[in-house]
Design a protein around this motif. Sequence first.
Motif, PDB file in Angstrom:
ATOM      1  N   GLU A  29      -8.056  22.364  -0.265  1.00 29.90           N
ATOM      2  CA  GLU A  29      -6.841  22.202  -1.054  1.00 29.90           C
ATOM      3  C   GLU A  29      -5.769  21.422  -0.303  1.00 29.90           C
ATOM      4  N   ILE A  30      -5.624  21.686   0.988  1.00 28.51           N
ATOM      5  CA  ILE A  30      -4.623  20.946   1.774  1.00 28.51           C
ATOM      6  C   ILE A  30      -4.969  19.466   1.817  1.00 28.51           C
ATOM      7  N   LEU A  31      -6.233  19.157   2.067  1.00 28.44           N
ATOM      8  CA  LEU A  31      -6.634  17.748   2.117  1.00 28.44           C
ATOM      9  C   LEU A  31      -6.555  17.098   0.742  1.00 28.44           C
ATOM     10  N   ARG A  32      -6.844  17.866  -0.301  1.00 25.09           N
ATOM     11  CA  ARG A  32      -6.733  17.310  -1.657  1.00 25.09           C
ATOM     12  C   ARG A  32      -5.298  16.892  -1.951  1.00 25.09           C
ATOM     13  N   LYS A  33      -4.348  17.776  -1.636  1.00 19.01           N
ATOM     14  CA  LYS A  33      -2.940  17.453  -1.882  1.00 19.01           C
ATOM     15  C   LYS A  33      -2.466  16.328  -0.964  1.00 19.01           C
ATOM     16  N   ALA A  34      -2.853  16.391   0.299  1.00 16.64           N
ATOM     17  CA  ALA A  34      -2.453  15.339   1.243  1.00 16.64           C
ATOM     18  C   ALA A  34      -3.012  13.994   0.807  1.00 16.64           C
ATOM     19  N   GLY A  35      -4.238  13.984   0.306  1.00 17.79           N
ATOM     20  CA  GLY A  35      -4.841  12.738  -0.186  1.00 17.79           C
ATOM     21  C   GLY A  35      -4.075  12.154  -1.348  1.00 17.79           C
ATOM     22  N   GLN A  36      -3.572  13.017  -2.226  1.00  9.43           N
ATOM     23  CA  GLN A  36      -2.766  12.558  -3.355  1.00  9.43           C
ATOM     24  C   GLN A  36      -1.423  12.008  -2.876  1.00  9.43           C
ATOM     25  N   PHE A  37      -0.806  12.712  -1.927  1.00  7.36           N
ATOM     26  CA  PHE A  37       0.470  12.233  -1.384  1.00  7.36           C
ATOM     27  C   PHE A  37       0.282  10.891  -0.695  1.00  7.36           C
ATOM     28  N   CYS A  38      -0.811  10.768   0.060  1.00  6.21           N
ATOM     29  CA  CYS A  38      -1.096   9.513   0.762  1.00  6.21           C
ATOM     30  C   CYS A  38      -1.325   8.385  -0.235  1.00  6.21           C
ATOM     31  N   GLN A  39      -2.011   8.685  -1.322  1.00  9.66           N
ATOM     32  CA  GLN A  39      -2.232   7.692  -2.380  1.00  9.66           C
ATOM     33  C   GLN A  39      -0.911   7.198  -2.939  1.00  9.66           C
ATOM     34  N   SER A  40      -0.030   8.135  -3.253  1.00 13.52           N
ATOM     35  CA  SER A  40       1.257   7.777  -3.840  1.00 13.52           C
ATOM     36  C   SER A  40       2.130   7.007  -2.866  1.00 13.52           C
ATOM     37  N   MET A  41       2.149   7.439  -1.606  1.00 11.05           N
ATOM     38  CA  MET A  41       3.049   6.842  -0.612  1.00 11.05           C
ATOM     39  C   MET A  41       2.556   5.497  -0.115  1.00 11.05           C
ATOM     40  N   ASN A  42       1.254   5.206  -0.291  1.00  8.53           N
ATOM     41  CA  ASN A  42       0.686   3.956   0.224  1.00  8.53           C
ATOM     42  C   ASN A  42       0.142   3.035  -0.870  1.00  8.53           C
ATOM     43  N   GLY A  43       0.315   3.438  -2.126  1.00  9.32           N
ATOM     44  CA  GLY A  43      -0.139   2.591  -3.226  1.00  9.32           C
ATOM     45  C   GLY A  43      -1.642   2.431  -3.305  1.00  9.32           C
ATOM     46  N   LEU A  44      -2.388   3.499  -2.953  1.00  6.69           N
ATOM     47  CA  LEU A  44      -3.844   3.434  -2.996  1.00  6.69           C
ATOM     48  C   LEU A  44      -4.342   3.625  -4.425  1.00  6.69           C
ATOM     49  N   GLN A  45      -5.546   3.155  -4.693  1.00  6.63           N
ATOM     50  CA  GLN A  45      -6.119   3.321  -6.020  1.00  6.63           C
ATOM     51  C   GLN A  45      -6.639   4.737  -6.232  1.00  6.63           C
ATOM     52  N   LYS A  46      -7.045   5.390  -5.162  1.00  5.55           N
ATOM     53  CA  LYS A  46      -7.575   6.753  -5.245  1.00  5.55           C
ATOM     54  C   LYS A  46      -6.974   7.600  -4.124  1.00  5.55           C
ATOM     55  N   PRO A  47      -7.041   8.937  -4.251  1.00  5.33           N
ATOM     56  CA  PRO A  47      -6.589   9.800  -3.149  1.00  5.33           C
ATOM     57  C   PRO A  47      -7.343   9.484  -1.867  1.00  5.33           C
ATOM     58  N   PHE A  48      -6.650   9.623  -0.746  1.00  2.11           N
ATOM     59  CA  PHE A  48      -7.218   9.215   0.541  1.00  2.11           C
ATOM     60  C   PHE A  48      -8.436  10.048   0.930  1.00  2.11           C
ATOM     61  N   PHE A  49      -8.394  11.352   0.658  1.00  2.00           N
ATOM     62  CA  PHE A  49      -9.507  12.227   1.037  1.00  2.00           C
ATOM     63  C   PHE A  49     -10.407  12.512  -0.171  1.00  2.00           C
TER      64      PHE A  49
END
Length: 331
Positions: A29-49
Motif C-alpha cells: 500500500e505504501i509503494l502503491r500510494k508513493a507510485g501514484q504521487f511520483c506519477q503526479s509529481m513527475n508527469g509519468l504515464q503510469k504509477p512508478f511502482f
Amino acid sequence: MIIKRSELMRVGVLALEDCTPLTMIGPMEILRKAGQFCQSMNGLQKPFFDVQIVSSGPKMINTANGYPIFCHANIHDVDKLDLIIIPGLDGDVEKQLQINYSFVPWIKDMYNKGSQVASICTGAFLLAETGLMNGKNTTTHWIAVDLFRQRYPDVDLLPEKIIVDNGNIYSCGGATSYQNLMIYLVEKFCGIEVAHYTAKMLLIDINKNSQSFYSIFSTQKSHTDELILKIQNFIEQNYEVDLSLDLLSEYFAISKRTLIRRFKKATSNTPHEYIQRVRVEAAKKKLETSNLTVSQIINKVGYEDPLAFRKIFKKFTGSSPLDYRNKFSFT
C-alpha cells in the motif's frame, strides 16, 4: 529527481504461508500510494511502482491470522523484478522457514539476475537462508536475535538498527518498521520530495529512520574491496569526529598513498571527498528532521568553520543549508 518512463519499478511482495499479513499488505500500500504521487509529481504515464504479490504455489495463501490473500503471480511465471520484498514470518520461525523454503533458490536466482531484495522483521531469516547475507550486515526483530545468530554466524546482525542498507539488499527491524523501510526506498528510487510527501500523507514518522543518511552511497558499495567497505562504514559511523587521512591510515594499517589509490578505484572519490559527502548527507537529514539551528548542525557533523561548511554544502546540493531546510524540512 526526474523520473523517466524506462525507470519504472517492478516490485514483488512474497506471499509466505502463515506470514504476518501486515508486513505483506502494508508495504504494498505504501509503494502503491508513493507510485501514484511520483506519477503526479513527475508527469509519468503510469504509477512508478508496479507491485505484485507473488506466491510459490497456489494463487490463494493463508496468513497468520487466517485471512486469505489472493496472489497476482507465481514465482515460476516471474522472470524479472527490480525489487523483492520478503515479509515477516510469524510464530515458530524455523517451522515457517521449512514451509516457505521453496522461495530460497528463487530469491537467490533473481538476485543474481539483478533484483534488489528487502526483508522485513523476521523475513531476514528467509533472506539469510539464501547465503546472500554472509559477510554482510542485517537487522531483524529484537525477539529473534539469539536464534538468528545461532543459525547464521556468518551474518553480522545489528539488532539496534531500524534499517540496514547493503547497497542492493535491505532489512528492517520489528514488524511496523516496514513503514520506515518503504519511505527509505521511496526516497532512494523516487527522490526526497516524493518520499516526504508520502510520509506526510500517510502520517509515517521518518525521524525513527537512523539509517537513512547514506542512500546516495549505495552504488559506491557495489565493489569487492572489503577493506575499503570497512573504511566507508567507519566514515559513515564517525563523521562527527576529525577524520584525517593520517587517522584512517593508522587505524586501518594501510599507507596513505595506497589508501587513496584503492579508495578512489573502488568509489570514484578520494577519502576526503567521501568524508565531505557523508557529512553533507548527515547535515541534510538533520535539516530535514530536526529543530537544531544550522550552526548546531554544522558542529554536529564535524565542522568548526561555518563558512567552509556552507561552501561545501552548496557544492553538493546547489543551495545553502537554510534554503535546503525551507524546502525539505519535515518538522
